[in-house]
Scaffold this motif. Structure first.
Motif, mmCIF file in Angstrom:
data_model
loop_
_atom_site.group_PDB
_atom_site.id
_atom_site.type_symbol
_atom_site.label_atom_id
_atom_site.label_comp_id
_atom_site.label_asym_id
_atom_site.label_seq_id
_atom_site.Cartn_x
_atom_site.Cartn_y
_atom_site.Cartn_z
ATOM 1 N N THR A 1 -15.011 -5.948 4.481
ATOM 2 C CA THR A 1 -13.796 -6.483 3.853
ATOM 3 C C THR A 1 -12.548 -6.000 4.574
ATOM 4 O O THR A 1 -11.505 -6.638 4.508
ATOM 5 N N GLU B 1 -12.938 -7.412 8.842
ATOM 6 C CA GLU B 1 -12.745 -8.839 9.094
ATOM 7 C C GLU B 1 -11.372 -9.337 8.629
ATOM 8 O O GLU B 1 -11.134 -10.539 8.589
ATOM 9 N N ASP B 2 -10.490 -8.416 8.283
ATOM 10 C CA ASP B 2 -9.143 -8.759 7.826
ATOM 11 C C ASP B 2 -8.127 -8.215 8.827
ATOM 12 O O ASP B 2 -7.858 -7.013 8.877
ATOM 13 N N LYS B 3 -7.558 -9.092 9.654
ATOM 14 C CA LYS B 3 -6.650 -8.652 10.709
ATOM 15 C C LYS B 3 -5.376 -8.002 10.179
ATOM 16 O O LYS B 3 -4.724 -7.234 10.885
ATOM 17 N N THR B 4 -5.026 -8.287 8.928
ATOM 18 C CA THR B 4 -3.846 -7.634 8.349
ATOM 19 C C THR B 4 -4.103 -6.140 8.122
ATOM 20 O O THR B 4 -3.156 -5.383 7.880
ATOM 21 N N GLN B 5 -5.364 -5.713 8.175
ATOM 22 C CA GLN B 5 -5.692 -4.300 8.005
ATOM 23 C C GLN B 5 -6.119 -3.644 9.320
ATOM 24 O O GLN B 5 -6.792 -2.609 9.321
ATOM 25 N N SER B 6 -5.702 -4.234 10.437
ATOM 26 C CA SER B 6 -6.144 -3.731 11.746
ATOM 27 C C SER B 6 -5.699 -2.290 12.006
ATOM 28 O O SER B 6 -6.334 -1.576 12.791
#
Length: 490
Positions: free
Chosen positions: A162, A165-170
């Motif tokens: 989760t 795969e979420d680029k906002t949490q890179s």
């Protein structure tokens, strides 16, 4: 006289059993249990043979022939399934070879698929947090364990995918500690005092209070050898979960997937096999699996432009650590321009060694993705790829003394080394030759050490040796004694 002979026979039998011998003369034949080349489903006959052979301490033998299956074939601990080589052919129209957990096939996963639900599981929880490097843990109840037990630990974190795969949490992908990610591993209990378990090895990661401690539930001491296996549906020809000391050797596999060792696989060996896989990985070691070896296998990995399937031939995935991938020969066949590679350490996998492998073809040769760290890639020979080394949001990995040949004529850029969003990776004494848009491309990475590498461009229409997207990053990294032939430096 007859009674004396019976007593002697009985005594000999007892002595043989005491010294590890058995009454089946080393093997039981599946055909003796009803297996037939004329049967549409040989599962029941094979299961009967496996059970009887395991009870007697001998092998379940598969003679030459073609045997069909329509469901999974389950192995139990201390079982051996051994054939006569490629002439002993198992065709799975559905299913594949699996392993029981606590003697049952009825295990499953929650939405956080790293968290298994196993029948009759014996487990407890940590009373207090334990920092990495410590070799003892205090649990709520140690009564379920004894000295010598093999256990698995899990930190009960939410599904890491989760975040990954979420680029906002890179920004979290490559954190120094990664405390928000799922972690786990395999250990052996050395001693017990009260509710304190002393382990044979120290923890390589932190464990928070409430982490789950469980007895190992998968199969152990299993041998799968000298067979030809064809899987005709999606999935893996061999899929074992929580396996311990399993040996898979001299097996020929063809199908949509090869071998998957999942969830705390420990001290297993995959050696000397021929694996021809399409879509699914040829070999995958995943989910906190450690101290396994994948060696001297011949692998063909086939991929088309379909989005379905794995992104490389051999992968270490989701917290896999201390594994060895060595002396394998990989051939990538397909026309994908990306996400189609040789050997990757992916998703928080660490302390693995990928050494002395040969990889031919594909989009990428070797690499690390999504917070994989402290992995060593050395002595690998890679040819006819678009990207020699791909490091994406990873850290502290070492690429040393590899030989990379870049040969690509498509529309996308080609690279000797592409380091993206990474930290403190090291590249030393690598030899990179071929048709490259960029010999070395650095994007958003910092703290690199790039030393004594030899970049040789063979096509003068491509001209950039080093391309660094941010000059400030250049000051935070070390570049020393690299040679560039046929390039200009940007």
């Amino acid at each position: 006289m007859g009674s004396i002979i019976k007593k002697i026979v009985s005594l000999v039998g007892l002595l043989l059993s005491l010294y590890g011998f058995n009454s089946c003369a080393s093997e039981l034949n599946v055909k003796s249990f009803g297996a037939s080349e004329r049967s549409e489903d040989n599962t029941e006959a094979f299961q009967k043979c496996l059970r009887a052979a395991t009870d007697k301490g001998c092998n379940c033998y598969v003679p030459a022939g073609t045997y069909y299956f329509t469901q999974d074939l389950f192995m139990s601990s201390s079982s051996s399934l051994i054939g006569q080589g490629e002439t002993s052919k198992l065709i799975f129209n559905k299913g594949g070879i699996r392993g029981y957990k606590n003697g049952s096939a009825n295990f499953y996963y929650t939405n956080n698929y790293n968290n298994e639900v196993v029948p009759n599981e014996q487990h407890t929880n940590l009373i207090s947090s334990v920092p990495r490097g410590r070799g003892s843990i205090v649990v709520l109840d140690a009564a379920s364990f004894k000295v010598g037990d093999h256990i698995v630990v899990f930190n009960n974190k939410l599904d890491s995918w989760t975040i990954l795969e979420d680029k906002t949490q890179s920004a979290r992908w490559n954190g120094a500690r990664g405390d928000y990610f799922a972690k786990g591993g395999s250990f052996k209990i050395k001693s017990i005092k009260g509710n304190t378990l002393f382990l044979e090895t120290n923890l390589p990661f932190d464990l928070p209070e409430g982490s789950k401690i469980a007895l190992r539930s998968g199969v152990s001491n299993v041998t799968i050898k000298k067979l030809s296996i064809v899987r005709k549906t999606d999935g893996y020809a061999i899929l074992l979960e929580q396996p311990f000391q399993v040996k898979i050797s001299q097996v020929t596999i063809k199908g949509l997937g090869g071998i998957l060792l999942s969830h705390y696989a420990n001290k297993c060996l995959i050696e000397g096999n021929k694996i021809d896989a399409e879509r699914g990985y040829a070999v995958c070691i995943e989910n906190f699996s450690s101290e396994n070896a994948v060696s001297r296998n011949k692998v063909i990995f086939r991929r088309t432009n379909s989005d379905k399937g794995g992104d490389c031939a051999v992968i270490l995935l989701m917290g896999a650590y201390n594994n060895l991938i060595s002396y394998n020969n990989l051939e990538n066949i397909g026309n994908r321009e990306r996400d189609f590679g040789g050997i990757f350490s992916h998703a928080l996998s660490f302390n693995n060694q990928i050494i002395n492998n040969r990889i031919n073809g594909g989009a990428e040769g070797i690499g690390t993705y999504y917070a994989s760290f402290n992995n060593l890639f050395s002595g690998n020979v890679i040819s006819k790829v678009r990207v020699g080394v791909m490091s994406y949001y990873s850290r502290s990995n070492v690429y040393r003394d590899n030989s990379l040949e870049i040969h690509y004529q498509g529309k996308e850029n080609s690279y000797g080394i592409l380091d993206y969003g990474a930290q403190a990776n090291g590249y030393e004494a690598n030899r990179i030759v071929g048709r490259m848009t960029f010999g070395l491309q650095i994007q958003g990475s910092t703290g690199l050490e790039v030393k004594s590498n030899n970049f040789q461009q063979v096509n003068t229409s491509y001209s950039v040796g080093v391309n660094i997207s941010d000059n400030d990053l250049l000051k935070k990294s070390i570049y020393d004694s690299n040679s560039f032939t046929g390039y200009k430096i940007k």
